[in-house]
Design a protein around this motif. Structure first.
Motif, short mmCIF file in Angstrom:
data_model
loop_
_atom_site.label_atom_id
_atom_site.label_comp_id
_atom_site.label_asym_id
_atom_site.label_seq_id
_atom_site.Cartn_x
_atom_site.Cartn_y
_atom_site.Cartn_z
N UNK A 130 0.83 -1.21 0.00
CA UNK A 130 0.00 0.00 0.00
C UNK A 130 0.86 1.25 0.00
N UNK A 131 1.99 1.22 0.69
CA UNK A 131 2.87 2.39 0.75
C UNK A 131 3.66 2.57 -0.54
N UNK A 132 3.97 1.49 -1.21
CA UNK A 132 4.78 1.57 -2.42
C UNK A 132 3.96 1.79 -3.68
N UNK A 133 2.80 1.12 -3.76
CA UNK A 133 2.03 1.18 -5.00
C UNK A 133 0.53 1.09 -4.75
N UNK A 134 0.08 1.68 -3.64
CA UNK A 134 -1.34 1.63 -3.32
C UNK A 134 -2.16 2.61 -4.15
N UNK A 135 -3.47 2.44 -4.19
CA UNK A 135 -4.35 3.36 -4.94
C UNK A 135 -4.18 4.79 -4.46
N UNK A 136 -4.31 5.76 -5.35
CA UNK A 136 -4.11 7.17 -4.99
C UNK A 136 -5.33 7.79 -4.33
N UNK A 137 -5.92 7.09 -3.39
CA UNK A 137 -7.09 7.58 -2.67
C UNK A 137 -6.89 7.30 -1.18
N UNK A 138 -7.50 8.11 -0.29
CA UNK A 138 -7.38 7.85 1.15
C UNK A 138 -7.93 6.46 1.49
N UNK A 139 -7.38 5.85 2.52
CA UNK A 139 -7.79 4.49 2.88
C UNK A 139 -7.65 4.28 4.39
N UNK A 140 -8.30 3.21 4.85
CA UNK A 140 -8.19 2.79 6.24
C UNK A 140 -7.42 1.48 6.30
N UNK A 141 -6.66 1.28 7.38
CA UNK A 141 -5.98 0.02 7.60
C UNK A 141 -7.01 -1.00 8.11
N UNK A 142 -7.26 -2.04 7.32
CA UNK A 142 -8.28 -3.02 7.68
C UNK A 142 -7.96 -3.72 9.00
N UNK A 143 -6.68 -3.96 9.26
CA UNK A 143 -6.28 -4.69 10.46
C UNK A 143 -6.05 -3.78 11.66
N UNK A 144 -6.15 -2.47 11.46
CA UNK A 144 -5.95 -1.51 12.54
C UNK A 144 -7.16 -0.57 12.59
N UNK A 145 -8.25 -1.06 13.18
CA UNK A 145 -9.51 -0.31 13.16
C UNK A 145 -9.43 1.02 13.89
N UNK A 146 -8.50 1.15 14.85
CA UNK A 146 -8.41 2.39 15.62
C UNK A 146 -7.55 3.45 14.95
N UNK A 147 -6.93 3.11 13.82
CA UNK A 147 -6.09 4.08 13.13
C UNK A 147 -6.95 5.02 12.28
N UNK B 125 -7.91 7.66 9.08
CA UNK B 125 -7.79 7.50 7.64
C UNK B 125 -6.37 7.87 7.19
N UNK B 126 -5.80 7.06 6.30
CA UNK B 126 -4.44 7.27 5.82
C UNK B 126 -4.45 7.98 4.46
N UNK B 127 -3.51 8.90 4.30
CA UNK B 127 -3.37 9.57 3.01
C UNK B 127 -2.58 8.67 2.06
N UNK B 128 -2.94 8.66 0.78
CA UNK B 128 -2.24 7.79 -0.17
C UNK B 128 -0.81 8.26 -0.40
N UNK B 129 0.07 7.30 -0.60
CA UNK B 129 1.47 7.58 -0.94
C UNK B 129 1.91 6.55 -1.97
N UNK B 130 3.07 6.76 -2.55
CA UNK B 130 3.64 5.75 -3.42
C UNK B 130 3.58 6.08 -4.90
N UNK B 131 3.81 5.06 -5.69
CA UNK B 131 4.02 5.27 -7.13
C UNK B 131 2.77 5.70 -7.88
N UNK B 132 1.58 5.27 -7.43
CA UNK B 132 0.38 5.72 -8.14
C UNK B 132 0.13 7.21 -7.91
#
Length: 222
Positions: free
Chosen positions: A89-106, A108-115
């Motif tokens: 996700x950090x290297x080539x994740x979609x260029x849209x905000x996302x949530x960590x599925x395994x970390x429900x308390x985190x 929303x994450x901003x997109x980063x990476x090659x996309x």
């Protein structure tokens, strides 16, 4: 006393030699792991070259090196996506905000990476985007360098490795051919080729064992 020390050293040497001779060979899965680590080194080199290109500001060089960098990523995608999804996700994740599925308390994450970088590089390359592109390139290098250091706790065994092979075929079929992660550069078919090349290299590790179990069938698989 001298004779005792000498005899002890001889016994240690013999034991060490015997242990070496009787050591079981590495399993194909561990060879896959080693090949993957070699791919990570190639990827680190590519990300550093991309950062250098971004810092130079030459648009043509940036685009060319970006494509080389993602080609290097695609060749190890089979393993990264299966074992190290956080880094995928950090290297080539979609260029849209996302949530960590395994970390429900985190949050929303901003997109980063090659996309994210692709949208800047292959769209209208505005001067205002240069600082963001440089930031993304530095983050890409950072995550690339971390990648080969976090593999020890993951089970590289045949069952998991073949699961990874199957998932990569699905990924190429469902996402790669459709251009899911190359929507701006429109380079998806070339990247599918890179992904298949990496997958083929991993599968080739099993050739000897495969031929022992099913003579003549490896070429059909290949």
């Amino acid at each position: 006393m001298t004779r005792f020390i000498f005899t002890t050293l001889i016994l240690i040497s013999i034991t060490a030699c015997f242990s070496f001779l009787t050591k079981a060979p590495d399993s194909p899965a561990l060879e896959v792991k080693q090949l993957y680590l070699e791919h990570t080194e190639s990827f680190i080199t590519a990300t550093n070259a991309l950062l250098t290109a971004v810092e130079s500001g030459n648009e043509k060089n940036i685009r060319q090196q970006f494509l080389k960098t993602r080609a290097a990523y695609k060749q190890m995608e089979t393993i990264v996506e299966y074992y190290f999804h956080f880094y995928a996700a950090k290297l080539n994740g979609p260029p849209i905000p996302y949530f960590e599925e395994e970390e429900a308390d985190m949050p929303m994450q901003s997109p980063v990476g090659m996309q994210v970088m692709e949208e800047i590089i292959f769209a209208d390359y505005a001067a205002a985007d240069k600082a963001k592109l440089k930031f993304e390139a530095k983050e890409l290098v950072r995550y690339a360098i971390e990648l080969p250091t976090i593999n020890e706790s993951f089970a590289f065994d045949d069952a998991n490795v073949f699961d990874a092979f199957i998932e990569e075929l699905y990924r190429i079929t469902a996402l790669g051919i459709a251009g899911f992660d190359s929507q701006t550069a429109v380079n998806s078919l070339t990247e599918c080729d890179d992904a298949l090349t990496g997958l083929q290299q991993y599968i080739s590790v099993y050739k000897t064992n495969y031929e022992k179990s099913l003579p003549g069938k490896f070429d059909q698989l290949n």
